[in-house]
Write a protein that holds these residues in place. Structure first.
Motif, PDB file in Angstrom:
ATOM      1  N   ASP A  16       7.477   2.609   6.477  1.00 43.35           N
ATOM      2  CA  ASP A  16       7.101   3.080   5.145  1.00 43.35           C
ATOM      3  C   ASP A  16       6.448   4.453   5.107  1.00 43.35           C
ATOM      4  N   TYR A  17       6.089   4.998   6.247  1.00 42.22           N
ATOM      5  CA  TYR A  17       5.360   6.267   6.279  1.00 42.22           C
ATOM      6  C   TYR A  17       6.086   7.256   7.176  1.00 42.22           C
ATOM      7  N   ARG A  18       6.013   8.553   6.830  1.00 43.08           N
ATOM      8  CA  ARG A  18       6.724   9.568   7.603  1.00 43.08           C
ATOM      9  C   ARG A  18       5.926  10.043   8.804  1.00 43.08           C
ATOM     10  N   HIS A  19       4.616   9.978   8.741  1.00 42.73           N
ATOM     11  CA  HIS A  19       3.779  10.391   9.876  1.00 42.73           C
ATOM     12  C   HIS A  19       2.781   9.279  10.174  1.00 42.73           C
ATOM     13  N   VAL A  20       2.794   8.781  11.391  1.00 42.30           N
ATOM     14  CA  VAL A  20       1.943   7.649  11.775  1.00 42.30           C
ATOM     15  C   VAL A  20       1.209   7.975  13.070  1.00 42.30           C
ATOM     16  N   GLU A  21      -0.109   7.780  13.063  1.00 38.41           N
ATOM     17  CA  GLU A  21      -0.927   7.893  14.272  1.00 38.41           C
ATOM     18  C   GLU A  21      -1.654   6.564  14.453  1.00 38.41           C
TER      19      GLU A  21
ATOM     20  N   MET B   6       0.839  -1.202   0.000  1.00 35.62           N
ATOM     21  CA  MET B   6       0.000   0.000   0.000  1.00 35.62           C
ATOM     22  C   MET B   6       0.872   1.250   0.000  1.00 35.62           C
ATOM     23  N   ALA B   7       1.961   1.226   0.743  1.00 35.59           N
ATOM     24  CA  ALA B   7       2.883   2.371   0.749  1.00 35.59           C
ATOM     25  C   ALA B   7       3.533   2.554  -0.608  1.00 35.59           C
ATOM     26  N   ARG B   8       3.850   1.466  -1.272  1.00 43.45           N
ATOM     27  CA  ARG B   8       4.507   1.542  -2.577  1.00 43.45           C
ATOM     28  C   ARG B   8       3.637   2.253  -3.609  1.00 43.45           C
ATOM     29  N   VAL B   9       2.343   1.968  -3.609  1.00 41.09           N
ATOM     30  CA  VAL B   9       1.459   2.533  -4.639  1.00 41.09           C
ATOM     31  C   VAL B   9       0.859   3.881  -4.246  1.00 41.09           C
ATOM     32  N   LEU B  10       1.049   4.298  -3.002  1.00 45.49           N
ATOM     33  CA  LEU B  10       0.507   5.568  -2.546  1.00 45.49           C
ATOM     34  C   LEU B  10       1.429   6.710  -2.967  1.00 45.49           C
ATOM     35  N   LYS B  11       0.842   7.790  -3.475  1.00 44.76           N
ATOM     36  CA  LYS B  11       1.634   8.954  -3.880  1.00 44.76           C
ATOM     37  C   LYS B  11       2.225   9.637  -2.658  1.00 44.76           C
ATOM     38  N   LYS B  12       3.339  10.340  -2.866  1.00 40.62           N
ATOM     39  CA  LYS B  12       3.947  11.106  -1.783  1.00 40.62           C
ATOM     40  C   LYS B  12       2.931  12.122  -1.269  1.00 40.62           C
TER      41      LYS B  12
ATOM     42  N   GLY C 164      -6.842   3.425  19.495  1.00 42.02           N
ATOM     43  CA  GLY C 164      -7.828   2.360  19.533  1.00 42.02           C
ATOM     44  C   GLY C 164      -8.077   1.863  20.929  1.00 42.02           C
ATOM     45  N   GLU C 165      -9.069   0.990  21.007  1.00 45.33           N
ATOM     46  CA  GLU C 165      -9.448   0.402  22.279  1.00 45.33           C
ATOM     47  C   GLU C 165      -9.570  -1.102  22.129  1.00 45.33           C
ATOM     48  N   LYS C 166      -9.260  -1.774  23.204  1.00 52.67           N
ATOM     49  CA  LYS C 166      -9.352  -3.234  23.255  1.00 52.67           C
ATOM     50  C   LYS C 166      -8.642  -3.844  22.063  1.00 52.67           C
ATOM     51  N   ALA C 167      -9.326  -4.558  21.214  1.00 51.90           N
ATOM     52  CA  ALA C 167      -8.653  -5.338  20.173  1.00 51.90           C
ATOM     53  C   ALA C 167      -8.665  -4.700  18.787  1.00 51.90           C
ATOM     54  N   ILE C 168      -9.100  -3.457  18.673  1.00 47.62           N
ATOM     55  CA  ILE C 168      -9.132  -2.790  17.372  1.00 47.62           C
ATOM     56  C   ILE C 168      -8.269  -1.536  17.431  1.00 47.62           C
ATOM     57  N   ALA C 169      -7.372  -1.399  16.465  1.00 46.12           N
ATOM     58  CA  ALA C 169      -6.553  -0.191  16.354  1.00 46.12           C
ATOM     59  C   ALA C 169      -6.921   0.532  15.070  1.00 46.12           C
ATOM     60  N   GLU C 170      -7.052   1.835  15.177  1.00 44.17           N
ATOM     61  CA  GLU C 170      -7.248   2.674  14.009  1.00 44.17           C
ATOM     62  C   GLU C 170      -5.900   3.329  13.708  1.00 44.17           C
ATOM     63  N   PHE C 171      -5.604   3.495  12.418  1.00 51.20           N
ATOM     64  CA  PHE C 171      -4.352   4.147  12.069  1.00 51.20           C
ATOM     65  C   PHE C 171      -4.549   5.118  10.916  1.00 51.20           C
ATOM     66  N   LYS C 172      -3.697   6.143  10.919  1.00 52.71           N
ATOM     67  CA  LYS C 172      -3.671   7.156   9.872  1.00 52.71           C
ATOM     68  C   LYS C 172      -2.208   7.433   9.592  1.00 52.71           C
ATOM     69  N   CYS C 173      -1.805   7.245   8.341  1.00 54.77           N
ATOM     70  CA  CYS C 173      -0.405   7.391   7.962  1.00 54.77           C
ATOM     71  C   CYS C 173      -0.296   8.309   6.757  1.00 54.77           C
ATOM     72  N   THR C 174       0.762   9.085   6.710  1.00 55.35           N
ATOM     73  CA  THR C 174       1.046   9.947   5.569  1.00 55.35           C
ATOM     74  C   THR C 174       2.391   9.533   4.986  1.00 55.35           C
TER      75      THR C 174
END
Length: 79
Positions: free
Chosen positions: A60-65, A6-12, A68-78
Motif C-alpha cells: 500500500d505504500y511506495r516508500h517503506v522503512e 490507514m493507507a486508504r485514508v492517508l493522502k498521497k 527495530g530490535e528484538k520483538a519491536i519493529a518501528e516503521f515509516k511509510c510514505t
C-alpha cells in the motif's frame, strides 16, 4: 486490514509512522504475547515477522522503512 485502511485514508505523500510487535524475534516476548496479552485481547493476530510486515506495508505504500530490535519493529511509510 488495519494497515490497508490507514493507507486508504492517508493522502498521497502522507506518512504513516508506528511500531508493532514482531513474532518470532524474541522468545520471552512471544511467550508473554501469546499466553497473556493475546488472551486478554490486548494484542490481536495476525502477528507478523519483520519480513512479512515489510511485505504487507509495501502493498500500500511506495516508500517503506522497517527497523527495530528484538520483538519491536518501528516503521515509516510514505503513500
Amino acid at each position: 486490514k488495519a494497515l490497508s485502511e490507514m493507507a486508504r485514508v492517508l493522502k498521497k505523500g502522507g506518512q504513516l509512522i508506528g511500531c508493532t510487535y514482531i513474532k518470532g524475534a524474541y522468545g520471552p516476548t512471544d511467550f508473554v504475547v501469546n499466553l497473556v496479552l493475546a488472551r486478554k485481547g490486548w494484542f490481536n493476530p495476525p502477528f507478523y515477522t519483520k519480513e512479512k510486515l515489510e511485505d504487507a506495508l509495501k502493498r500500500d505504500y511506495r516508500h517503506v522503512e522497517v527497523s527495530g530490535e528484538k520483538a519491536i519493529a518501528e516503521f515509516k511509510c510514505t503513500k
